[in-house]
Design a protein around this motif. Structure first.
Motif, mmCIF file in Angstrom:
data_model
loop_
_atom_site.group_PDB
_atom_site.id
_atom_site.type_symbol
_atom_site.label_atom_id
_atom_site.label_comp_id
_atom_site.label_asym_id
_atom_site.label_seq_id
_atom_site.Cartn_x
_atom_site.Cartn_y
_atom_site.Cartn_z
ATOM 1 N N TYR A 1 -11.931 1.993 -0.546
ATOM 2 C CA TYR A 1 -10.597 1.476 -0.897
ATOM 3 C C TYR A 1 -10.665 -0.016 -1.204
ATOM 4 C CZ TYR A 1 -5.809 -0.096 -0.629
ATOM 5 O OH TYR A 1 -4.597 -0.678 -0.933
ATOM 6 N N SER B 1 0.013 -0.313 -1.537
ATOM 7 C CA SER B 1 -0.406 1.097 -1.569
ATOM 8 C C SER B 1 0.416 1.950 -0.611
ATOM 9 C CB SER B 1 -1.897 1.235 -1.258
ATOM 10 O OG SER B 1 -2.154 0.871 0.076
ATOM 11 N N LEU B 2 1.031 1.322 0.389
ATOM 12 C CA LEU B 2 1.872 2.076 1.321
ATOM 13 C C LEU B 2 3.167 2.564 0.669
ATOM 14 C CD1 LEU B 2 1.483 -0.159 4.492
ATOM 15 C CD2 LEU B 2 0.313 1.995 3.988
ATOM 16 N N TYR C 1 3.656 9.716 -3.120
ATOM 17 C CA TYR C 1 3.014 10.413 -2.009
ATOM 18 C C TYR C 1 1.547 10.770 -2.267
ATOM 19 C CZ TYR C 1 2.319 13.661 1.823
ATOM 20 O OH TYR C 1 1.826 14.288 2.933
ATOM 21 N N PHE D 1 -0.548 7.687 -2.286
ATOM 22 C CA PHE D 1 -0.598 7.192 -0.910
ATOM 23 C C PHE D 1 -1.641 7.981 -0.115
ATOM 24 C CE2 PHE D 1 0.846 7.913 3.466
ATOM 25 C CZ PHE D 1 0.897 6.614 3.947
ATOM 26 N N LEU D 2 -1.633 9.308 -0.267
ATOM 27 C CA LEU D 2 -2.615 10.141 0.428
ATOM 28 C C LEU D 2 -4.040 9.821 -0.027
ATOM 29 C CD1 LEU D 2 -0.916 13.661 0.561
ATOM 30 C CD2 LEU D 2 -1.229 12.030 2.434
ATOM 31 N N ASP E 1 -5.195 6.999 -1.237
ATOM 32 C CA ASP E 1 -5.606 5.714 -0.672
ATOM 33 C C ASP E 1 -5.929 5.859 0.813
ATOM 34 O OD1 ASP E 1 -5.366 4.517 -3.127
ATOM 35 O OD2 ASP E 1 -3.483 3.480 -2.671
ATOM 36 N N GLY E 2 -5.158 6.681 1.520
ATOM 37 C CA GLY E 2 -5.444 6.927 2.932
ATOM 38 C C GLY E 2 -6.803 7.562 3.131
ATOM 39 N N ILE F 1 -9.467 4.850 2.568
ATOM 40 C CA ILE F 1 -9.567 3.949 3.718
ATOM 41 C C ILE F 1 -10.295 4.648 4.861
ATOM 42 C CG2 ILE F 1 -8.239 2.767 5.524
ATOM 43 C CD1 ILE F 1 -6.156 2.132 3.274
ATOM 44 N N LYS F 2 -9.944 5.886 5.107
ATOM 45 C CA LYS F 2 -10.600 6.649 6.185
ATOM 46 C C LYS F 2 -12.105 6.760 5.933
ATOM 47 C CE LYS F 2 -10.227 10.891 8.825
ATOM 48 N NZ LYS F 2 -9.486 12.128 9.021
#
Length: 159
Positions: free
Chosen positions: A41, A139-140, A144, A147-148, A150-151, A154-155
């Motif tokens: 990310y 990005s928050l 949807y 957003f997912l 990007d999550g 990051i994970k």
């Protein structure tokens, strides 16, 4: 479209008052940092997204040059889970800005404050710092599915 390209870097250097015809080691070092293995990310895409978002808002910034430089440098050092990424990014940026761009202490101080605002450890009161935080956390507010995505990215940095 605003992206961190060699031409963009040279124009930014010129805006700072330093005439650079070709991209320099600073530009190439930044690009290599954002391409480091393990980044998913916090890559050049994140920086380019922020630059793109900032472009139409640039006239609202008190110091648009400092904003652009802070955007470019704010995640230059990124170790997942580390609490000092922003400070380390500033430590990397400071000599580059002083030696390459020959920025004075006032402008360098603004860049430092903007980078450090992305620690997200306080609510900024300075308008440029608020804008910097909003750009960093944009990005928050994406649709949807983005957003997912990007999550997930990051994970992946924490695996």
């Amino acid at each position: 479209m605003t992206t961190l390209t060699p031409d963009f870097w040279c124009r930014l250097c010129e805006e700072a008052g330093t005439r650079i015809i070709r991209p320099t080691y600073v530009y190439y070092d930044l690009i290599s940092r954002y391409q480091q293995e393990g980044r998913h990310y916090h890559t050049i895409r994140h920086i380019n997204d922020m630059l793109e978002l900032f472009q139409p808002l640039e006239h609202h910034a008190d110091n648009s040059l400092a904003m652009k430089l802070a955007i470019i440098f704010h995640d230059a050092v990124y170790v997942p889970g580390a609490s000092d990424n922003e400070a380390a990014s500033w430590e990397l940026a400071a000599p580059y800005l002083g030696q390459q761009l020959m920025l004075g202490p006032y402008l360098s101080g603004d860049v430092r404050d903007l980078i450090m605002a992305t620690t997200h450890d306080h609510i900024p009161t300075d308008p440029d710092e608020r804008l910097m935080v909003d750009l960093d956390l944009f990005s928050l507010s994406k649709p949807y599915l983005q957003f997912l995505r990007d999550g997930v990215l990051i994970k992946q940095e924490y695996v």
